[in-house]
Design an enzyme around this catalytic site. Structure first.
Site, PDB file in Angstrom:
ATOM      1  N   GLU A  39       1.158   3.331   1.370  1.00  0.00           N
ATOM      2  CA  GLU A  39       2.055   4.351   0.845  1.00  0.00           C
ATOM      3  C   GLU A  39       1.511   5.763   1.129  1.00  0.00           C
ATOM      4  OE1 GLU A  39       5.078   4.138  -0.626  1.00  0.00           O
ATOM      5  OE2 GLU A  39       5.141   6.273  -1.150  1.00  0.00           O
ATOM      6  N   THR A  82      10.080   4.121   2.340  1.00  0.00           N
ATOM      7  CA  THR A  82       9.225   2.942   2.534  1.00  0.00           C
ATOM      8  C   THR A  82       9.998   1.805   3.190  1.00  0.00           C
ATOM      9  OG1 THR A  82       7.853   3.541   0.648  1.00  0.00           O
ATOM     10  CG2 THR A  82       7.762   1.251   1.343  1.00  0.00           C
ATOM     11  N   HIS A 195       1.742   6.836  -4.406  1.00  0.00           N
ATOM     12  CA  HIS A 195       3.133   7.303  -4.383  1.00  0.00           C
ATOM     13  C   HIS A 195       3.231   8.696  -5.009  1.00  0.00           C
ATOM     14  CE1 HIS A 195       7.473   7.422  -5.049  1.00  0.00           C
ATOM     15  NE2 HIS A 195       7.562   6.451  -4.170  1.00  0.00           N
ATOM     16  N   ASP A 257       2.999   4.654   5.911  1.00  0.00           N
ATOM     17  CA  ASP A 257       4.443   4.431   6.009  1.00  0.00           C
ATOM     18  C   ASP A 257       5.241   5.701   6.252  1.00  0.00           C
ATOM     19  OD1 ASP A 257       4.234   5.455   3.394  1.00  0.00           O
ATOM     20  OD2 ASP A 257       5.468   3.886   2.476  1.00  0.00           O
ATOM     21  N   HIS A 258       4.888   6.763   5.549  1.00  0.00           N
ATOM     22  CA  HIS A 258       5.673   7.996   5.707  1.00  0.00           C
ATOM     23  C   HIS A 258       4.910   9.193   5.170  1.00  0.00           C
ATOM     24  CE1 HIS A 258       6.490   7.701   1.459  1.00  0.00           C
ATOM     25  NE2 HIS A 258       7.050   6.501   1.615  1.00  0.00           N
TER      26      HIS A 258
END
Ligand code: GP9
Length: 411
Positions: A39, A82, A195, A257-258
């Site tokens: 994450e 995600t 997150h 992921d991002h």
């Protein structure tokens, strides 16, 4: 029409006609495969220190000692965040322009990476300690060929950080399950501790941030604390893989992921990530690390070619087995030697030499074309050809989703 389907089919056929092989082709054959999708892990923390302390000491040591590291690797997620990163990994297609493919096209047929492994005799598993319906995962995974989805209720209670039990506990509990699995297994683990907004309990804030409180926003400081914790959790996970005797039989793939959502108006972040200009922010904000541990490879290597999440499935398949033609994928093996380009959902792109950022009004000519190395602005015409190629790829990918064409290709 049938002709349209035929033309999309032949576009994919040509694209996947002769996939390239990597220097490590087939080295992970019949090995377990663990993909750790982390994450909001971004590349700007790798090999970096703050007040003399490494932020990601474990990942840094993996990269230094035996890891295969791609520092020019980019995320291509859209609003599906995600789930889009998962989608890119699983299908090698672009995410949708609006919404999330996981929500909109969960009943489609896919040329899915997990299904290919399943057909090769792997069991296929996903571990993510959150609600199974979030991002529609429990529906989508069936379609992708996932045998077992270990979600929130499959994990025992432990310290919660943010949305779920923390990554250290989650990774250890996931491993408890993997040690009992028949080999080879494929495990896709999706972490969650880091997150947004990256809040950490005080006793897990172990980095020394002296001097940063005054001029950085809270999110930046929290982010470093939380990534530091996740790095340690990954280190513990690997130590245990070794202790359980799994390390030499497992290919481990780690990728971010991002983006974090941190913005260049935080001076500490933009200075730290070298993200103070439109071009540098754009690049830093899209860049995520990709690191492999490949069994039998004990020498660290760094590869500077440009790559993206679309390339994960073709690259992994090559490492697991010889490259196979006829896939319905847009990405390519990271080692294919071609002039490489990463297109983003809005048509922006990055190559080894150029960065093109589309304008918010969508008019091509109002976009910004940069020569990457000098940071110089070029006439937009110089970015035209790769832009047009990218638009074509996006269209083909959208056609596949909207017409559920993978199914029709095979008929
Ligand atoms: C929740 C997790 C977070 O299950 O995947 O998703 P995000 O908000 O990053 O898309």
């Amino acid at each position: 029409t049938e002709d349209e389907v035929e033309s999309v089919a032949s576009w994919f056929e040509e694209r996947n006609e002769a996939p390239a092989a990597s220097p490590y082709s087939g080295m992970a054959k019949d090995k377990n495969v663990i993909v750790l999708q982390v994450e909001a892990l971004q590349d700007f923390v790798i090999n970096r220190e703050i007040n003399g302390q490494e932020i990601t000491p474990y990942l840094n040591s993996l990269i230094a000692e035996e890891g295969i590291y791609f520092p020019e690797f980019y995320e291509q997620t859209g609003v599906g965040r995600t789930s889009d990163a998962e989608f890119l990994l699983n299908t090698s297609l672009y995410p949708t322009a609006k919404g999330s493919a996981y929500m909109l096209y969960a009943e489609n047929e896919y040329d899915s990476f997990p299904q290919i492994l399943k057909d090769k005799g792997y069991s296929t598993n996903v571990f993510h300690p959150y609600k199974p319906s979030f991002w529609n995962r429990y529906i989508m995974y069936k379609q992708l060929g996932i045998d077992q989805f270990f979600s929130e209720s499959d994990f025992e209670e432990d310290e919660v950080i943010g949305w779920a039990i923390n990554d250290d506990a989650m990774l250890q509990q996931s491993l408890d399950k993997m040690v009992d699995m028949e080999e080879p297994f494929y495990s896709h683990i999706i972490t969650l501790t880091s997150h947004h907004p990256f809040e950490m309990p005080d006793d897990h804030k172990v980095l020394n941030m002296d001097g940063y409180a005054e001029y950085s926003k809270r999110h930046f400081r929290n982010y470093l604390h939380s990534i530091h914790f996740v790095d340690q959790a990954i280190g513990n996970f690997v130590d245990r893989l070794k202790a359980e005797g799994l390390w030499d039989d497992t290919m481990l793939v780690i990728f971010g992921d991002h983006s974090t959502g941190l913005t260049a108006d935080d001076p500490a972040f933009s200075e730290f990530a070298d993200a103070g200009e439109q071009q540098t922010y754009f690049e830093a904000n899209k860049k995520v690390p990709l690191i492999f541990h490949i069994p039998g490879v004990d020498e660290a290597q760094q590869f500077d070619q440009t790559g993206s999440q679309l390339d994960l499935a073709p690259t992994l398949l090559d490492l697991i087995d010889a490259p196979s033609s006829g896939r319905k994928w847009i990405g390519s093996n990271l080692w294919d030697g071609e002039e490489r380009k990463v297109t983003f959902r809005d048509g922006s792109f990055i190559t080894g030499d150029l960065t093109f950022i589309t304008s918010s009004d969508g008019i091509y000519e109002n976009g910004s074309c940069y020569e990457r190395e000098s940071g110089e602005t070029l006439p937009t015409e110089q970015c035209r050809a790769p832009f047009d190629q990218g638009v074509q790829e996006l269209k083909m990918s959208d056609d596949v989703l909207e017409g559920n064409l993978i199914n029709k290709f095979e008929k």
